[in-house]
Design an enzyme around this catalytic site. Structure first.
Site: not given
Ligand code: AMP
Length: 296
Positions: A29, A36, A153, A186-187
């Site tokens: 995302m 990543h 996931q 990312s959060r």
């Protein structure tokens, strides 16, 4: 590096690569970080073509979640992908990927999607499987790389790929951490100073439980309690022990698997998990998935 901004571009670029070339694909995302980066670097090492996608997929966000405010850092993301030697990236858009007539949902049933994250985010995994099935159709990857950071996931994607006979190998990559042990996300940028200072305790708690397991503690409730005690004062959504293949809850005597925790800090949910049988206490632990022919 080819940058596709539509499915049509992507198909055109993809076809221009030699037939039979292996393709390693990393769906993201965006707001890319070293976690990543590790997936992309591994896709680069293990395949002829290294491909990624950046798409903040609205279907996997629930009402009231952070779809609008999710960080978008396209220029930096593209620079990072280029530096890592990517050949191809799709910058997805809603209009192109989900035109008005779009009518399909790929949705698993059962405890794999209703437990843990699924219990808190009931529409999340259907959003993930729908977009990942579509991206697999577009990229036709040989291998797709997912992080153990999002353990459930990863197992959901493996189930989907088996159920739908999609010809892709799903590769799990170990969690990349900051120097103080915090799992990269990312959060994390949503955290204020005080929350960020407290966050390393989450990893510490998981390592404590793993060490106890390695020392012979096989009682699930004891292992979970150790995490809760170390995280006293944290707002914990769950602490669970789960199988790395079926995601079933581990029962006494607890065998090898992973311990998962979700802590809420203000409005941010921090997910982390750790292998009980990890031999290393370092920040870059290696799962058996990662060992095959790769250097960490
Ligand atoms: P996201 O952009 O959050 O959808 O993540 C894209 C992929 O990167 C997913 O497979 C994540 O599990 C993986 N990922 C995110 N953070 C990390 C991390 N700290 N270490 C390893 N993989 C990660």
């Amino acid at each position: 590096m080819k940058i596709a901004r539509s499915q049509a571009d992507l198909r055109r670029f993809r076809r221009a690569f030699p037939r039979g070339a292996s393709c390693g694909f990393v769906p993201t995302m965006g707001a890319l970080h070293a976690g990543h980066g590790a997936l992309v670097a591994r896709a680069r090492r293990e395949n002829d073509i290294c491909a990624a996608s950046i798409f903040v997929n609205p279907k996997q966000f629930g009402p009231g979640e952070d779809f609008e405010s999710y960080p978008r850092t396209e220029d930096a993301d593209l620079a990072m992908l280029r530096d890592l030697g990517s050949d191809l990236v799709l910058i997805g858009t809603n209009e192109d990927l989900y035109p008005e007539e779009f009518a399909t949902r790929v949705e698993l049933k059962g405890p794999l999607v209703t437990a843990a994250e699924g219990a808190r985010r009931p529409t999340h995994f259907a959003g993930v499987t729908t977009v990942v099935a579509k991206l697999f159709g577009l990229f036709e990857p040989t291998r797709a790389y997912f992080g153990w950071k999002d353990m459930q996931q990863l197992l959901v994607i493996r189930r989907m790929v088996d159920d739908l006979s999609i010809p892709v190998e799903v590769v799990g990559c170990e969690i990349v951490r900051e120097d103080d042990g915090v799992a990269m996300s990312s959060r994390n940028r949503y955290l204020d100073r005080e929350a960020r200072m407290r966050a390393p305790k989450i990893h510490e708690a998981l390592v404590l439980a793993a060490r106890a397991w390695q020392g012979g503690e096989r009682r699930a409730e004891r292992l979970r309690a150790m995490v809760r005690e170390h995280l006293h004062g944290f707002d914990l959504e769950y602490v669970e022990l789960r199988s790395t293949s079926s995601f079933e809850e581990l029962q006494d005597p607890v065998g090898p698997g992973r311990i998962l925790v979700v802590a809420r800090m203000e409005t941010t949910r921090l997910l982390d998990n750790y292998p009980l049988d990890s031999l290393s206490e370092g920040t870059a632990t290696v799962h058996s998935d990662d060992v095959r022919g790769s250097t960490p």
